[in-house]
Motif scaffolding. Structure first.
Motif, mmCIF file in Angstrom:
data_model
loop_
_atom_site.group_PDB
_atom_site.id
_atom_site.type_symbol
_atom_site.label_atom_id
_atom_site.label_comp_id
_atom_site.label_asym_id
_atom_site.label_seq_id
_atom_site.Cartn_x
_atom_site.Cartn_y
_atom_site.Cartn_z
ATOM 1 N N ILE A 20 -10.600 -0.263 -10.369
ATOM 2 C CA ILE A 20 -10.630 0.011 -8.933
ATOM 3 C C ILE A 20 -10.033 1.381 -8.612
ATOM 4 O O ILE A 20 -10.578 2.140 -7.815
ATOM 5 C CB ILE A 20 -9.861 -1.083 -8.140
ATOM 6 C CG1 ILE A 20 -10.393 -2.477 -8.447
ATOM 7 C CG2 ILE A 20 -9.875 -0.779 -6.645
ATOM 8 C CD1 ILE A 20 -11.837 -2.721 -8.069
ATOM 9 N N ALA A 21 -8.915 1.723 -9.255
ATOM 10 C CA ALA A 21 -8.177 2.936 -8.897
ATOM 11 C C ALA A 21 -8.516 4.140 -9.780
ATOM 12 O O ALA A 21 -7.843 5.167 -9.692
ATOM 13 C CB ALA A 21 -6.677 2.660 -8.962
ATOM 14 N N ASN A 22 -9.516 4.011 -10.618
ATOM 15 C CA ASN A 22 -9.938 5.128 -11.482
ATOM 16 C C ASN A 22 -8.779 5.728 -12.273
ATOM 17 O O ASN A 22 -8.681 6.938 -12.439
ATOM 18 C CB ASN A 22 -10.625 6.223 -10.665
ATOM 19 C CG ASN A 22 -11.895 5.740 -10.025
ATOM 20 O OD1 ASN A 22 -12.676 5.031 -10.646
ATOM 21 N ND2 ASN A 22 -12.094 6.095 -8.769
ATOM 22 N N ASN A 23 -7.862 4.874 -12.741
ATOM 23 C CA ASN A 23 -6.690 5.280 -13.534
ATOM 24 C C ASN A 23 -5.757 6.240 -12.804
ATOM 25 O O ASN A 23 -4.985 6.956 -13.441
ATOM 26 C CB ASN A 23 -7.113 5.873 -14.882
ATOM 27 C CG ASN A 23 -7.595 4.795 -15.819
ATOM 28 O OD1 ASN A 23 -6.965 3.760 -15.961
ATOM 29 N ND2 ASN A 23 -8.730 5.036 -16.450
ATOM 30 N N GLN A 24 -5.804 6.262 -11.491
ATOM 31 C CA GLN A 24 -4.909 7.110 -10.695
ATOM 32 C C GLN A 24 -3.798 6.248 -10.125
ATOM 33 O O GLN A 24 -4.052 5.353 -9.313
ATOM 34 C CB GLN A 24 -5.684 7.781 -9.547
ATOM 35 C CG GLN A 24 -6.758 8.723 -10.020
ATOM 36 C CD GLN A 24 -6.180 9.942 -10.709
ATOM 37 O OE1 GLN A 24 -5.299 10.594 -10.182
ATOM 38 N NE2 GLN A 24 -6.668 10.233 -11.906
ATOM 39 N N LYS A 25 -2.574 6.522 -10.544
ATOM 40 C CA LYS A 25 -1.438 5.759 -10.023
ATOM 41 C C LYS A 25 -1.123 6.214 -8.597
ATOM 42 O O LYS A 25 -1.532 7.284 -8.172
ATOM 43 C CB LYS A 25 -0.238 5.917 -10.945
ATOM 44 C CG LYS A 25 -0.509 5.268 -12.299
ATOM 45 C CD LYS A 25 0.740 5.045 -13.072
ATOM 46 C CE LYS A 25 0.408 4.275 -14.339
ATOM 47 N NZ LYS A 25 1.578 3.640 -14.912
ATOM 48 N N TYR A 26 -0.366 5.402 -7.892
ATOM 49 C CA TYR A 26 -0.137 5.605 -6.466
ATOM 50 C C TYR A 26 1.211 6.256 -6.171
ATOM 51 O O TYR A 26 2.197 5.986 -6.838
ATOM 52 C CB TYR A 26 -0.217 4.261 -5.727
ATOM 53 C CG TYR A 26 -1.619 3.699 -5.724
ATOM 54 C CD1 TYR A 26 -2.482 3.968 -4.675
ATOM 55 C CD2 TYR A 26 -2.076 2.939 -6.790
ATOM 56 C CE1 TYR A 26 -3.782 3.469 -4.672
ATOM 57 C CE2 TYR A 26 -3.375 2.436 -6.799
ATOM 58 C CZ TYR A 26 -4.219 2.710 -5.742
ATOM 59 O OH TYR A 26 -5.498 2.229 -5.746
ATOM 60 N N ASP A 27 1.219 7.100 -5.143
ATOM 61 C CA ASP A 27 2.462 7.706 -4.651
ATOM 62 C C ASP A 27 3.284 6.708 -3.860
ATOM 63 O O ASP A 27 4.519 6.758 -3.871
ATOM 64 C CB ASP A 27 2.155 8.899 -3.727
ATOM 65 C CG ASP A 27 1.536 10.060 -4.461
ATOM 66 O OD1 ASP A 27 0.585 10.647 -3.910
ATOM 67 O OD2 ASP A 27 2.002 10.387 -5.565
ATOM 68 N N VAL A 28 2.619 5.809 -3.157
ATOM 69 C CA VAL A 28 3.298 4.846 -2.287
ATOM 70 C C VAL A 28 2.644 3.472 -2.441
ATOM 71 O O VAL A 28 1.424 3.359 -2.386
ATOM 72 C CB VAL A 28 3.234 5.270 -0.798
ATOM 73 C CG1 VAL A 28 3.908 4.233 0.092
ATOM 74 C CG2 VAL A 28 3.845 6.643 -0.591
ATOM 75 N N LEU A 29 3.472 2.467 -2.625
ATOM 76 C CA LEU A 29 3.049 1.071 -2.562
ATOM 77 C C LEU A 29 3.863 0.429 -1.442
ATOM 78 O O LEU A 29 5.068 0.671 -1.334
ATOM 79 C CB LEU A 29 3.329 0.342 -3.876
ATOM 80 C CG LEU A 29 2.604 0.857 -5.120
ATOM 81 C CD1 LEU A 29 3.095 0.103 -6.361
ATOM 82 C CD2 LEU A 29 1.103 0.722 -4.978
ATOM 83 N N ILE A 30 3.215 -0.374 -0.626
ATOM 84 C CA ILE A 30 3.881 -1.001 0.523
ATOM 85 C C ILE A 30 3.656 -2.510 0.458
ATOM 86 O O ILE A 30 2.529 -2.968 0.233
ATOM 87 C CB ILE A 30 3.321 -0.452 1.852
ATOM 88 C CG1 ILE A 30 3.524 1.064 1.925
ATOM 89 C CG2 ILE A 30 3.972 -1.154 3.041
ATOM 90 C CD1 ILE A 30 2.824 1.720 3.092
#
Length: 128
Positions: free
Chosen positions: A33-43
């Motif tokens: 789903i995220a194309n192996n891109q980790k997130y700066d913010v998780l809420i």
């Protein structure tokens, strides 16, 4: 910012996907789903109802949150905790966060409503 694979036509669009907590399911989410891109913010808000979900929660955060690297700040996990009549305490959540390599800060508390907001970041310097 998670812009992996986003074309100009997709800028500003939001999508929603089911995310089942735990290492294996969050790794699948990251690749599919995220194309192996980790997130700066998780809420997350009002998500703690049972002690058995605490470890899978942190497995998910570890998998999806951007780590600090090359002088860049890592991501932040923002979690609102609401006091409920459930068999799990915020202390368990915070202890598990530390055990998984995070430091935390209480950024807002409302004792009257029973709501506390915490931020969690990777612990870059050892003990909290």
């Amino acid at each position: 910012k998670n812009d992996g694979g986003v074309c100009d036509d997709d800028v500003g669009k939001v999508s929603c996907h089911q995310l089942i907590w735990g290492k294996q399911s969050s790794e699948h989410f990251l690749t599919q789903i995220a194309n192996n891109q980790k997130y700066d913010v998780l809420i997350a808000s009002d998500i703690i109802y049972s002690a058995v979900i605490v470890e899978p929660l942190w497995e998910t955060v570890l998998t999806l949150l951007k780590r600090p690297s090359d002088g860049e700040e890592g991501g932040v996990f923002v979690m609102a905790y609401a006091r409920r009549k459930v068999p799990v305490s915020i202390e368990l959540v915070l202890e598990t966060a530390i055990a998984n390599g995070f430091v935390y800060e209480l950024v807002k508390e409302d004792d009257e409503e029973g709501i506390w907001v915490y931020t969690f970041r990777y612990n870059e310097g050892g003990a909290e």
